[in-house]
Design a protein around this motif. Structure first.
Motif, mmCIF file in Angstrom:
data_model
loop_
_atom_site.group_PDB
_atom_site.id
_atom_site.type_symbol
_atom_site.label_atom_id
_atom_site.label_comp_id
_atom_site.label_asym_id
_atom_site.label_seq_id
_atom_site.Cartn_x
_atom_site.Cartn_y
_atom_site.Cartn_z
ATOM 1 N N TYR A 197 0.868 -1.183 0.000
ATOM 2 C CA TYR A 197 0.000 0.000 0.000
ATOM 3 C C TYR A 197 0.908 1.237 0.000
ATOM 4 N N GLY A 235 -1.962 -9.863 1.869
ATOM 5 C CA GLY A 235 -3.001 -10.638 1.212
ATOM 6 C C GLY A 235 -2.439 -11.473 0.080
ATOM 7 N N PHE A 238 -7.497 -14.296 0.111
ATOM 8 C CA PHE A 238 -8.642 -13.845 -0.671
ATOM 9 C C PHE A 238 -8.977 -14.936 -1.691
ATOM 10 N N PRO A 240 -8.932 -9.589 -5.970
ATOM 11 C CA PRO A 240 -9.447 -9.113 -4.682
ATOM 12 C C PRO A 240 -8.351 -8.765 -3.681
ATOM 13 N N ALA A 241 -7.254 -9.524 -3.681
ATOM 14 C CA ALA A 241 -6.146 -9.231 -2.762
ATOM 15 C C ALA A 241 -5.520 -7.876 -3.076
ATOM 16 N N ALA A 289 -7.034 -5.394 -4.685
ATOM 17 C CA ALA A 289 -8.026 -4.362 -4.396
ATOM 18 C C ALA A 289 -7.990 -3.989 -2.912
ATOM 19 N N ALA A 290 -7.815 -4.991 -2.057
ATOM 20 C CA ALA A 290 -7.732 -4.743 -0.618
ATOM 21 C C ALA A 290 -6.469 -3.972 -0.268
ATOM 22 N N THR A 291 -5.383 -4.239 -0.988
ATOM 23 C CA THR A 291 -4.129 -3.517 -0.759
ATOM 24 C C THR A 291 -4.256 -2.072 -1.234
ATOM 25 N N GLY A 347 -6.883 -0.355 -1.241
ATOM 26 C CA GLY A 347 -7.751 0.327 -0.296
ATOM 27 C C GLY A 347 -7.173 0.458 1.095
ATOM 28 N N GLN A 407 -6.729 -1.952 3.192
ATOM 29 C CA GLN A 407 -7.276 -2.937 4.116
ATOM 30 C C GLN A 407 -6.218 -3.943 4.552
ATOM 31 N N VAL A 408 -5.235 -4.174 3.690
ATOM 32 C CA VAL A 408 -4.040 -4.937 4.057
ATOM 33 C C VAL A 408 -2.832 -4.103 3.639
#
Length: 323
Positions: free
Chosen positions: A132, A155, A184, A189-190, A192-194, A196, A198-199
Motif C-alpha cells: 500500500y 493478502g 482472498f 481481490p487481494a 483491491a484490498a491492498t 484500499g 485494508q491490508v
C-alpha cells in the motif's frame, strides 16, 4: 533458499518435435469448450485463460467459454472439474497452487495425482511483493524491521497458492518475523484490498499487479525472479534485497480430467504449443510479465511430480496449515 524453477527452456522445441503429427480426434471439438478458472478475475490463471482462450477458439473453430470458480486456493474448481465428463469440453486453468494443495489440502474432494492430466504448462511468472503506497516501510529490508512489531499483514490469492508459500518462506524462515496472512479468492481481490489499505501488502504473481505498480497505485517491494524483470526495472529482486539465492515462480497450466483420451490431450497440447510459438502471443505474454513454457504431456506430468514434491517439503519447513 527457495527451489529454482524447473528447467523449461527447451520445452517449446521438444513439444513441436514430439507432436508434429498429432491429428484432431474424430468429431472433436464439435461444441464450445469450457475453461474453468480456479481463481477470481484479474489473477494469473484468469489472465492466461483469456489470452489463450481467444487464440484457441480461433485455432479449433469453436468458442472457448471462461467460467471463474474461485475458492479454497483453487481447490474448489479442482473438485468440480475432477467430476466433469472426461470428453475434452471441460478443462481447468489452474496455477502452481494445484501442486501445493496436493499436500496442503487434507480434505480435498479430488486426488491431484490421479484425477487429472496436465495437458500443458502454458506460462510462468515470478511472484511480486507489493505494498500500500501509504505504508511507512519503503523496501523489503524496512518491511522486515517493521514486521518485528508483529502488526503487519499481507493478502494473497488464497491459502495454498505459491505466492502464499513464497511469502511465508521469506518472512518466517528467512526473515524470522511474523506477518499475518489474509487469504482472498484471487489476486484481483487481494490487490483491491491492498489498494484500499485494508491490508498493508500483497504477494501475487507479477502479471496481476504489474500495471498497478507501473501506474504508481501500488509500490513494488521485490520480485522473486533471479534478475529484475523488464516490465518493472526499478523493482529489486528478493536476492538483491538481502536474501541471496532466493528465486520462485508461479506457473499456469491447462488440466483435464484424468480419463480424457490421449488423442484429445495430445491434440490440445499441439494446438496450445502452436499458439505459444507465435511471436505475437509471446509478445502479449511478455507485456504482462509471463514467459511461455509449453512441453509435451509427458514432460508436463513429470514436472508436476517435481512440483508436488518440492512444495510438500516447503510446507513442512514453513509449517503452513489450512483449515
Amino acid at each position: 533458499m527457495m527451489h529454482r524453477r524447473f528447467a523449461l527452456s527447451c520445452f517449446l522445441a521438444l513439444s513441436m518435435a514430439g507432436h508434429a503429427q498429432a491429428q484432431s480426434p474424430t468429431g472433436y471439438p464439435n461444441k464450445p469448450v469450457k475453461f474453468v478458472v480456479a481463481f477470481a478475475p484479474g489473477g494469473p490463471a484468469d489472465i492466461i485463460a483469456r489470452l489463450l482462450g481467444q487464440r484457441l477458439s480461433d485455432s479449433i473453430g469453436q468458442p472457448v467459454v471462461i467460467e471463474n470458480k474461485a475458492g479454497a486456493g483453487g481447490s474448489l474448481a479442482s473438485g468440480l472439474v475432477a467430476k466433469a465428463p472426461a470428453d475434452g469440453y471441460t478443462l481447468m486453468l489452474n496455477t502452481s497452487s494445484f501442486a501445493v494443495n496436493a499436500s496442503l489440502s487434507k480434505n480435498a474432494s479430488f486426488d491431484a495425482e490421479k484425477d487429472f492430466v496436465l495437458a500443458s504448462v502454458v506460462a510462468s511468472s515470478p511472484n511480486l511483493l507489493v505494498a500500500y503506497p501509504g505504508l511507512k516501510a519503503k523496501n523489503l529490508q524496512e518491511i522486515m524491521v517493521e514486521a518485528k512489531s508483529g502488526k503487519l499483514n499481507y493478502g494473497t490469492a488464497g491459502a495454498g497458492t505459491t505466492p502464499h508459500l513464497t511469502a511465508e518462506y521469506l518472512f518466517k524462515v528467512l526473515g524470522k518475523v511474523n506477518v499475518t496472512h489474509i487469504p482472498f479468492q484471487g489476486a484481483g481481490p487481494a490487490l483491491a484490498a491492498t489498494l484500499g489499505g485494508q491490508v498493508e501488502m500483497a504477494s501475487v504473481a507479477l502479471p496481476a499487479a504489474v500495471e498497478m505498480v507501473k501506474g504508481g497505485k501500488l509500490r513494488g517491494l521485490a520480485v522473486t525472479s533471479d534478475k529484475r524483470v523488464a516490465s518493472l526495472p526499478d523493482v529489486p529482486t528478493v536476492a538483491e534485497s538481502g536474501f541471496p539465492g532466493f528465486e520462485d515462480y508461479t506457473w499456469v497450466g491447462v488440466f483435464a480430467p484424468s480419463k480424457t483420451s490421449t488423442e484429445i490431450v495430445n491434440y490440445l497440447n499441439l494446438e496450445i504449443s502452436k499458439i505459444l510459438r507465435s511471436a505475437d502471443f509471446q509478445a502479449k505474454l511478455a507485456l504482462v510479465g509471463f514467459e511461455p513454457v509449453g512441453g509435451t504431456p509427458k514432460e508436463a506430468a513429470d514436472y508436476l511430480k517435481v512440483e508436488i514434491n518440492k512444495w510438500a517439503k516447503i510446507i513442512k519447513e514453513t509449517g503452513v496449515k489450512i483449515d
